[in-house]
Write a protein that holds these residues in place. Sequence first.
Motif, PDB file in Angstrom:
ATOM      1  N   ASP A  46      50.431  42.762  50.341  1.00 30.65           N
ATOM      2  CA  ASP A  46      51.768  42.754  50.931  1.00 30.65           C
ATOM      3  C   ASP A  46      52.712  41.753  50.279  1.00 30.65           C
ATOM      4  N   ALA A  47      52.155  40.681  49.713  1.00 29.35           N
ATOM      5  CA  ALA A  47      52.991  39.623  49.137  1.00 29.35           C
ATOM      6  C   ALA A  47      52.221  38.926  48.019  1.00 29.35           C
ATOM      7  N   ALA A  48      52.915  38.098  47.280  1.00 28.29           N
ATOM      8  CA  ALA A  48      52.284  37.331  46.203  1.00 28.29           C
ATOM      9  C   ALA A  48      51.257  36.358  46.784  1.00 28.29           C
ATOM     10  N   VAL A  49      50.225  36.069  45.996  1.00 27.89           N
ATOM     11  CA  VAL A  49      49.137  35.206  46.441  1.00 27.89           C
ATOM     12  C   VAL A  49      49.154  33.910  45.639  1.00 27.89           C
ATOM     13  N   GLY A  50      49.049  32.767  46.336  1.00 32.11           N
ATOM     14  CA  GLY A  50      48.922  31.479  45.671  1.00 32.11           C
ATOM     15  C   GLY A  50      50.043  31.195  44.690  1.00 32.11           C
ATOM     16  N   PHE A  51      49.679  30.764  43.479  1.00 33.47           N
ATOM     17  CA  PHE A  51      50.695  30.405  42.486  1.00 33.47           C
ATOM     18  C   PHE A  51      51.145  31.601  41.644  1.00 33.47           C
ATOM     19  N   PHE A  52      50.609  32.795  41.918  1.00 34.18           N
ATOM     20  CA  PHE A  52      51.063  33.985  41.196  1.00 34.18           C
ATOM     21  C   PHE A  52      52.400  34.433  41.786  1.00 34.18           C
ATOM     22  N   THR A  53      53.304  34.813  40.928  1.00 32.02           N
ATOM     23  CA  THR A  53      54.649  35.176  41.394  1.00 32.02           C
ATOM     24  C   THR A  53      54.831  36.678  41.582  1.00 32.02           C
ATOM     25  N   VAL A  54      53.789  37.454  41.285  1.00 31.04           N
ATOM     26  CA  VAL A  54      53.874  38.908  41.464  1.00 31.04           C
ATOM     27  C   VAL A  54      52.906  39.344  42.553  1.00 31.04           C
ATOM     28  N   VAL A  55      53.225  40.460  43.171  1.00 33.15           N
ATOM     29  CA  VAL A  55      52.340  41.038  44.185  1.00 33.15           C
ATOM     30  C   VAL A  55      51.176  41.704  43.460  1.00 33.15           C
ATOM     31  N   GLN A  56      49.971  41.416  43.905  1.00 32.94           N
ATOM     32  CA  GLN A  56      48.788  41.971  43.246  1.00 32.94           C
ATOM     33  C   GLN A  56      48.608  43.438  43.617  1.00 32.94           C
ATOM     34  N   LYS A  57      48.501  44.286  42.579  1.00 30.48           N
ATOM     35  CA  LYS A  57      48.193  45.706  42.729  1.00 30.48           C
ATOM     36  C   LYS A  57      47.079  46.010  41.740  1.00 30.48           C
ATOM     37  N   ASP A  58      45.968  46.530  42.241  1.00 35.07           N
ATOM     38  CA  ASP A  58      44.802  46.793  41.400  1.00 35.07           C
ATOM     39  C   ASP A  58      44.477  48.280  41.394  1.00 35.07           C
ATOM     40  N   GLU A  89      42.385  47.513  36.319  1.00 40.54           N
ATOM     41  CA  GLU A  89      43.714  47.109  35.864  1.00 40.54           C
ATOM     42  C   GLU A  89      44.390  46.398  37.029  1.00 40.54           C
ATOM     43  N   SER A  90      45.204  45.394  36.733  1.00 37.36           N
ATOM     44  CA  SER A  90      45.846  44.622  37.781  1.00 37.36           C
ATOM     45  C   SER A  90      47.180  44.072  37.284  1.00 37.36           C
ATOM     46  N   THR A  91      48.075  43.833  38.233  1.00 40.88           N
ATOM     47  CA  THR A  91      49.338  43.187  37.883  1.00 40.88           C
ATOM     48  C   THR A  91      49.124  41.702  37.581  1.00 40.88           C
ATOM     49  N   ILE A  92      47.959  41.171  37.952  1.00 37.01           N
ATOM     50  CA  ILE A  92      47.596  39.784  37.651  1.00 37.01           C
ATOM     51  C   ILE A  92      46.568  39.810  36.520  1.00 37.01           C
ATOM     52  N   PRO A  93      46.902  39.295  35.344  1.00 37.35           N
ATOM     53  CA  PRO A  93      46.002  39.400  34.190  1.00 37.35           C
ATOM     54  C   PRO A  93      44.584  38.870  34.426  1.00 37.35           C
ATOM     55  N   LEU A  94      44.423  37.826  35.237  1.00 39.53           N
ATOM     56  CA  LEU A  94      43.090  37.281  35.501  1.00 39.53           C
ATOM     57  C   LEU A  94      42.196  38.254  36.259  1.00 39.53           C
ATOM     58  N   GLN A  95      42.776  39.237  36.900  1.00 40.82           N
ATOM     59  CA  GLN A  95      42.005  40.208  37.676  1.00 40.82           C
ATOM     60  C   GLN A  95      41.645  41.463  36.873  1.00 40.82           C
ATOM     61  N   ARG A  96      42.054  41.540  35.623  1.00 42.24           N
ATOM     62  CA  ARG A  96      41.729  42.696  34.774  1.00 42.24           C
ATOM     63  C   ARG A  96      40.351  42.485  34.146  1.00 42.24           C
ATOM     64  N   TYR A  97      39.549  43.542  34.143  1.00 44.01           N
ATOM     65  CA  TYR A  97      38.233  43.430  33.511  1.00 44.01           C
ATOM     66  C   TYR A  97      37.651  44.805  33.198  1.00 44.01           C
ATOM     67  N   GLU A  98      36.666  44.793  32.324  1.00 45.46           N
ATOM     68  CA  GLU A  98      35.824  45.940  32.023  1.00 45.46           C
ATOM     69  C   GLU A  98      34.395  45.439  32.037  1.00 45.46           C
ATOM     70  N   THR A  99      33.499  46.214  32.620  1.00 41.94           N
ATOM     71  CA  THR A  99      32.107  45.799  32.660  1.00 41.94           C
ATOM     72  C   THR A  99      31.200  47.014  32.573  1.00 41.94           C
ATOM     73  N   ASP A 100      30.070  46.829  31.931  1.00 40.09           N
ATOM     74  CA  ASP A 100      29.013  47.830  31.875  1.00 40.09           C
ATOM     75  C   ASP A 100      27.805  47.220  32.563  1.00 40.09           C
ATOM     76  N   ARG A 101      27.066  48.046  33.283  1.00 43.71           N
ATOM     77  CA  ARG A 101      25.873  47.515  33.924  1.00 43.71           C
ATOM     78  C   ARG A 101      24.772  48.566  33.924  1.00 43.71           C
ATOM     79  N   ALA A 102      23.555  48.091  33.973  1.00 42.38           N
ATOM     80  CA  ALA A 102      22.386  48.944  34.046  1.00 42.38           C
ATOM     81  C   ALA A 102      21.428  48.327  35.052  1.00 42.38           C
ATOM     82  N   ALA A 103      20.747  49.169  35.807  1.00 38.99           N
ATOM     83  CA  ALA A 103      19.813  48.669  36.809  1.00 38.99           C
ATOM     84  C   ALA A 103      18.651  49.641  36.954  1.00 38.99           C
ATOM     85  N   ILE A 104      17.506  49.104  37.236  1.00 39.61           N
ATOM     86  CA  ILE A 104      16.347  49.900  37.621  1.00 39.61           C
ATOM     87  C   ILE A 104      15.982  49.447  39.014  1.00 39.61           C
ATOM     88  N   THR A 105      16.032  50.369  39.954  1.00 42.73           N
ATOM     89  CA  THR A 105      15.727  50.068  41.346  1.00 42.73           C
ATOM     90  C   THR A 105      14.612  50.985  41.829  1.00 42.73           C
TER      91      THR A 105
END
Length: 110
Positions: A46-58, A89-105
Amino acid sequence: MSSTRRDARAEGSSLITGNQAVGIDHRIRGGLSLGATVTRTRTWRDAAVGFFTVVQKDARAILTLRALHSRLKLMGFPPVLEIAQERQESTIPLQRYETDRAAITLTRRF
């Protein structure tokens, strides 16, 4: 498909989340089972978080592939191999990421 609204006293903690997922599982004669799931999630605060000046949209996308063979057993349970790729993808660069994972359960099918 789901939609969630979280209200909080701090506007930056209030958000809306929309989630869509579709999957398929296929059993092949002989005990092999293959599956795939595609999930897409969008989150708007709904609003910007902490010291970020943009509203986070992911926007997050996840592709998951699964395989198991019911005749293979480990301690009485068939092992499941799961491979996934996730991207956000995010409007806050620190929240952008790509990850690959593998698991055997271990699992029990009924």
